[in-house]
Design a protein around this motif. Sequence first.
Motif, PDB file in Angstrom:
ATOM      1  N   ARG A  45       0.866  -1.183   0.000  1.00  0.00           N
ATOM      2  CA  ARG A  45       0.000   0.000   0.000  1.00  0.00           C
ATOM      3  C   ARG A  45       0.904   1.233   0.000  1.00  0.00           C
ATOM      4  NH1 ARG A  45      -5.356  -1.415   2.081  1.00  0.00           N
ATOM      5  NH2 ARG A  45      -5.762  -3.459   1.137  1.00  0.00           N
ATOM      6  N   ASP A  46       0.376   2.353  -0.435  1.00  0.00           N
ATOM      7  CA  ASP A  46       1.190   3.567  -0.470  1.00  0.00           C
ATOM      8  C   ASP A  46       1.529   4.082   0.926  1.00  0.00           C
ATOM      9  OD1 ASP A  46       1.363   3.644  -3.206  1.00  0.00           O
ATOM     10  OD2 ASP A  46      -0.263   5.092  -3.473  1.00  0.00           O
ATOM     11  N   VAL A  47       0.563   3.997   1.839  1.00  0.00           N
ATOM     12  CA  VAL A  47       0.732   4.614   3.158  1.00  0.00           C
ATOM     13  C   VAL A  47       0.632   3.596   4.284  1.00  0.00           C
ATOM     14  CG1 VAL A  47      -0.222   6.310   4.782  1.00  0.00           C
ATOM     15  CG2 VAL A  47      -0.162   6.825   2.335  1.00  0.00           C
ATOM     16  N   GLY A  48       1.565   3.699   5.241  1.00  0.00           N
ATOM     17  CA  GLY A  48       1.493   2.931   6.470  1.00  0.00           C
ATOM     18  C   GLY A  48       1.233   3.896   7.618  1.00  0.00           C
ATOM     19  N   ALA A  73       7.272  -0.580  11.462  1.00  0.00           N
ATOM     20  CA  ALA A  73       7.109   0.487  10.473  1.00  0.00           C
ATOM     21  C   ALA A  73       8.343   0.591   9.583  1.00  0.00           C
ATOM     22  CB  ALA A  73       6.846   1.816  11.175  1.00  0.00           C
ATOM     23  N   ALA A  74       9.521   0.533  10.201  1.00  0.00           N
ATOM     24  CA  ALA A  74      10.770   0.594   9.435  1.00  0.00           C
ATOM     25  C   ALA A  74      10.885  -0.608   8.497  1.00  0.00           C
ATOM     26  CB  ALA A  74      11.967   0.641  10.384  1.00  0.00           C
ATOM     27  N   ASP A  75      10.524  -1.795   8.981  1.00  0.00           N
ATOM     28  CA  ASP A  75      10.576  -3.003   8.149  1.00  0.00           C
ATOM     29  C   ASP A  75       9.612  -2.897   6.966  1.00  0.00           C
ATOM     30  OD1 ASP A  75      12.436  -4.082   9.851  1.00  0.00           O
ATOM     31  OD2 ASP A  75      11.013  -5.385  10.908  1.00  0.00           O
ATOM     32  N   ALA A  76       8.414  -2.377   7.217  1.00  0.00           N
ATOM     33  CA  ALA A  76       7.427  -2.235   6.144  1.00  0.00           C
ATOM     34  C   ALA A  76       7.928  -1.269   5.078  1.00  0.00           C
ATOM     35  CB  ALA A  76       6.092  -1.750   6.716  1.00  0.00           C
ATOM     36  N   GLY A  80       9.542  -2.237   1.026  1.00  0.00           N
ATOM     37  CA  GLY A  80       8.754  -1.732  -0.089  1.00  0.00           C
ATOM     38  C   GLY A  80       7.255  -1.957   0.055  1.00  0.00           C
ATOM     39  N   LYS A  81       6.803  -2.343   1.239  1.00  0.00           N
ATOM     40  CA  LYS A  81       5.374  -2.590   1.445  1.00  0.00           C
ATOM     41  C   LYS A  81       4.579  -1.307   1.645  1.00  0.00           C
ATOM     42  CE  LYS A  81       5.686  -7.043   1.159  1.00  0.00           C
ATOM     43  NZ  LYS A  81       5.016  -7.811   0.076  1.00  0.00           N
ATOM     44  N   VAL A  82       5.263  -0.227   2.043  1.00  0.00           N
ATOM     45  CA  VAL A  82       4.647   1.097   2.101  1.00  0.00           C
ATOM     46  C   VAL A  82       5.648   2.115   1.559  1.00  0.00           C
ATOM     47  CG1 VAL A  82       3.174   0.526   4.086  1.00  0.00           C
ATOM     48  CG2 VAL A  82       5.421   1.557   4.469  1.00  0.00           C
ATOM     49  N   LYS A  83       5.122   3.197   0.981  1.00  0.00           N
ATOM     50  CA  LYS A  83       5.986   4.240   0.425  1.00  0.00           C
ATOM     51  C   LYS A  83       6.142   5.416   1.379  1.00  0.00           C
ATOM     52  CE  LYS A  83       4.606   3.169  -4.337  1.00  0.00           C
ATOM     53  NZ  LYS A  83       3.935   3.707  -5.566  1.00  0.00           N
ATOM     54  N   TYR A  84       5.117   5.652   2.184  1.00  0.00           N
ATOM     55  CA  TYR A  84       5.126   6.748   3.151  1.00  0.00           C
ATOM     56  C   TYR A  84       4.649   6.230   4.500  1.00  0.00           C
ATOM     57  CZ  TYR A  84       5.481   9.755  -0.953  1.00  0.00           C
ATOM     58  OH  TYR A  84       5.889  10.344  -2.115  1.00  0.00           O
ATOM     59  N   LEU A  85       5.117   6.870   5.564  1.00  0.00           N
ATOM     60  CA  LEU A  85       4.675   6.535   6.910  1.00  0.00           C
ATOM     61  C   LEU A  85       3.976   7.743   7.526  1.00  0.00           C
ATOM     62  CD1 LEU A  85       7.770   4.544   8.232  1.00  0.00           C
ATOM     63  CD2 LEU A  85       5.502   3.617   7.704  1.00  0.00           C
ATOM     64  N   LEU A  86       2.735   7.548   7.923  1.00  0.00           N
ATOM     65  CA  LEU A  86       1.965   8.577   8.608  1.00  0.00           C
ATOM     66  C   LEU A  86       1.985   8.241  10.099  1.00  0.00           C
ATOM     67  CD1 LEU A  86      -0.040  10.959   8.754  1.00  0.00           C
ATOM     68  CD2 LEU A  86      -1.868   9.313   8.254  1.00  0.00           C
ATOM     69  N   LEU A  87       2.563   9.116  10.890  1.00  0.00           N
ATOM     70  CA  LEU A  87       2.728   8.870  12.318  1.00  0.00           C
ATOM     71  C   LEU A  87       1.644   9.616  13.073  1.00  0.00           C
ATOM     72  CD1 LEU A  87       6.605   9.338  12.485  1.00  0.00           C
ATOM     73  CD2 LEU A  87       5.279   7.348  11.703  1.00  0.00           C
ATOM     74  N   THR A 142      -2.199   0.829   5.311  1.00  0.00           N
ATOM     75  CA  THR A 142      -1.826  -0.214   6.268  1.00  0.00           C
ATOM     76  C   THR A 142      -1.658   0.392   7.650  1.00  0.00           C
ATOM     77  OG1 THR A 142      -0.668  -1.528   4.591  1.00  0.00           O
ATOM     78  CG2 THR A 142      -0.071  -1.915   6.889  1.00  0.00           C
ATOM     79  N   ILE A 143      -2.346  -0.170   8.623  1.00  0.00           N
ATOM     80  CA  ILE A 143      -2.194   0.245  10.015  1.00  0.00           C
ATOM     81  C   ILE A 143      -1.081  -0.603  10.625  1.00  0.00           C
ATOM     82  CG2 ILE A 143      -3.338   0.399  12.257  1.00  0.00           C
ATOM     83  CD1 ILE A 143      -6.018   0.504  10.648  1.00  0.00           C
ATOM     84  N   ILE A 144      -0.244   0.007  11.444  1.00  0.00           N
ATOM     85  CA  ILE A 144       0.865  -0.711  12.063  1.00  0.00           C
ATOM     86  C   ILE A 144       0.770  -0.604  13.577  1.00  0.00           C
ATOM     87  CG2 ILE A 144       3.375  -0.924  12.242  1.00  0.00           C
ATOM     88  CD1 ILE A 144       3.525   0.343   9.417  1.00  0.00           C
ATOM     89  N   THR A 145       0.516  -1.736  14.232  1.00  0.00           N
ATOM     90  CA  THR A 145       0.411  -1.790  15.684  1.00  0.00           C
ATOM     91  C   THR A 145       0.328  -3.246  16.124  1.00  0.00           C
ATOM     92  OG1 THR A 145      -0.804  -0.909  17.609  1.00  0.00           O
ATOM     93  CG2 THR A 145      -2.116  -1.634  15.712  1.00  0.00           C
ATOM     94  N   GLN A 146       0.095  -3.490  17.423  1.00  0.00           N
ATOM     95  CA  GLN A 146      -0.047  -4.864  17.907  1.00  0.00           C
ATOM     96  C   GLN A 146      -1.386  -5.459  17.443  1.00  0.00           C
ATOM     97  OE1 GLN A 146       1.581  -2.548  19.841  1.00  0.00           O
ATOM     98  NE2 GLN A 146       3.510  -3.699  19.721  1.00  0.00           N
ATOM     99  N   ARG A 147      -1.479  -6.783  17.434  1.00  0.00           N
ATOM    100  CA  ARG A 147      -2.659  -7.443  16.887  1.00  0.00           C
ATOM    101  C   ARG A 147      -3.960  -7.033  17.578  1.00  0.00           C
ATOM    102  NH1 ARG A 147      -3.418 -11.934  13.521  1.00  0.00           N
ATOM    103  NH2 ARG A 147      -5.605 -12.571  13.521  1.00  0.00           N
TER     104      ARG A 147
END
Length: 233
Positions: A45-48, A73-76, A80-87, A142-147
């Motif tokens: 996805r473009d954004v994580g 987030a860094a791994d994603a 190449g799984k995300v292009k930008y990270l929105l914090l 893509t949301i990045i957090t614990q399950r």
Amino acid sequence: MRKRLLYGLITILGITLVTIILLDRWIAWETAPYIYEKVEELPARDVGMVLGTSKYYSTGAQNLYYHYRIQGAADAYHSGKVKYLLLSGDNGAHSYNEPITMRKDLIKAGVPASKIVLDFAGFRTLDSVVRTRKVFDTDNFTIITQRFHCERALFIAKHKGIDAQCLAVPTPKAMFKVRVREVFARLGALADLYILNREPKFLGEQESIPAPIKMSEGMKGYPAVSPDEVNKI
């Protein structure tokens, strides 16, 4: 009479407990198809969007929930799984600013500053999820957090008609208290969605990703960090 009253009370408590457990499991079942635990299996996805939390506990000990989210987030990004990270996180005071802290650590992890966007008004999970679409014009992220957090965030997203998936990063082993709090957080989320129909506390002008780092209009009046201060980090 007292026995009947006692039995009635026990029955009500039992029904309430079963209902809470079923609601908790319902949220987990509904969101399971959209959660990935391995970066290599995650659709690109473009954004994580990284959900914020404090870097340290009040005792000064490192918060592993934070550590795993930054690592994920860094791994994603690097895979190449995300292009930008929105914090997205809390920015209620100069001394406590989740997005700024995350940005600093992600840059240390090799993510270019130009690929990071900050959301200073992610006070709640609902705010973070809805603002990603309404403010940052992103409806496929893509949301990045614990399950356990993924499940609540995705449930909110699906209810709001938002196309999201989640990368579930590792969860620290000592999480009993956190999981108990999560049960009540899910009840609160259900009330927000089905009873109160709540929206984010702040919205502001829409700004597509990529976008220059700035404080959204909705944050005026709060002791937020200015863009100049952000760029000094």
